[in-house]
Write an enzyme that holds these catalytic residues in place. Structure first.
Site, PDB file in Angstrom:
ATOM      1  N   CYS A 181      -8.309  -2.293 -52.610  1.00  0.00           N
ATOM      2  CA  CYS A 181      -8.202  -0.939 -52.057  1.00  0.00           C
ATOM      3  C   CYS A 181      -9.046  -0.913 -50.790  1.00  0.00           C
ATOM      4  O   CYS A 181      -9.327  -1.975 -50.226  1.00  0.00           O
ATOM      5  CB  CYS A 181      -8.619   0.114 -53.087  1.00  0.00           C
ATOM      6  SG  CYS A 181     -10.327   0.017 -53.673  1.00  0.00           S
TER       7      CYS A 181
HETATM    8  C1  RB5 Z   1      -8.661   5.421 -49.968  1.00  0.00           C
HETATM    9  O1  RB5 Z   1      -8.024   6.203 -50.930  1.00  0.00           O
HETATM   10  C2  RB5 Z   1      -9.929   4.818 -50.532  1.00  0.00           C
HETATM   11  O2  RB5 Z   1     -10.739   5.812 -51.080  1.00  0.00           O
HETATM   12  C3  RB5 Z   1      -9.623   3.783 -51.595  1.00  0.00           C
HETATM   13  O3  RB5 Z   1      -8.799   2.818 -51.069  1.00  0.00           O
HETATM   14  C4  RB5 Z   1     -10.827   3.047 -52.145  1.00  0.00           C
HETATM   15  O4  RB5 Z   1     -11.631   2.551 -51.123  1.00  0.00           O
HETATM   16  C5  RB5 Z   1     -11.596   3.729 -53.179  1.00  0.00           C
HETATM   17  O5  RB5 Z   1     -12.527   3.194 -53.756  1.00  0.00           O
END
Ligand code: RB5
Length: 156
Positions: free
Chosen positions: A65
């Site tokens: 993420c």
């Molecule tokens: C984006 O939604 C971001 O918050 C996600 O990718 C991540 O970094 C969360 O921990």
């Protein structure tokens, strides 16, 4: 070995780079999304992948993420799963050898693609030994997890 992979919209590019990297190395990769441009809540992807790992469908999985953190937090909610954010080679090695992590988490907004590929290689090459000094510690994680579940069930 079959590997599960998942991302949210913040790490689609990293997921695709890692997926191709794994396939070129001969791994079979099952992609749990998100698809390109798909808006998705990262906990939903993390949960699906972690659940499949907990059920024994995959020995290893990759979750990416923006930071790796949200995926990791969510994956670790699934009993039996040990997920670790690894943005350096020592953590990648130790998450396997010390923690027997079945899931590696990384953040596209934190590290570059080449480092991510290299960390994934290190992580895949390292194995946990049931004979190691780390074994009782991982066992203790499992025991505490089970006692927490039992206590929670009693309250129902
Ligand atoms: C984006 O939604 C971001 O918050 C996600 O990718 C991540 O970094 C969360 O921990």
């Amino acid at each position: 070995m079959k590997i599960a992979i998942g991302c949210d919209e913040a790490a689609y590019n990293l997921k695709m780079v890692l997926k191709k990297h794994l396939e070129e190395k001969g791994y079979e990769v099952d992609d749990f999304g998100a698809d390109k441009g798909e808006k998705i809540l990262y906990p939903d992807v993390a949960y699906k992948v972690a659940d499949a790992v907990a059920r024994g469908k995959y020995k290893r999985a990759v979750l990416v993420c923006g930071t790796g953190l949200g995926m990791c937090i969510c994956a670790n909610k699934v009993p039996g799963v040990r997920a670790a954010v690894c943005h350096d080679s020592f953590s990648a090695e130790r998450s396997r050898k010390s923690n027997n992590a079945q899931i590696i988490c990384m953040g596209e907004r934190v590290i570059g693609m080449e480092l991510a590929k290299s960390l994934l290689d290190i992580w895949l090459e390292c194995e946990f030994s049931e004979q190691s000094r780390s074994q009782p510690k991982v066992q203790r994680i499992n025991e505490l997890e089970q006692s927490h579940i039992k206590a929670a069930m009693k309250k129902l």
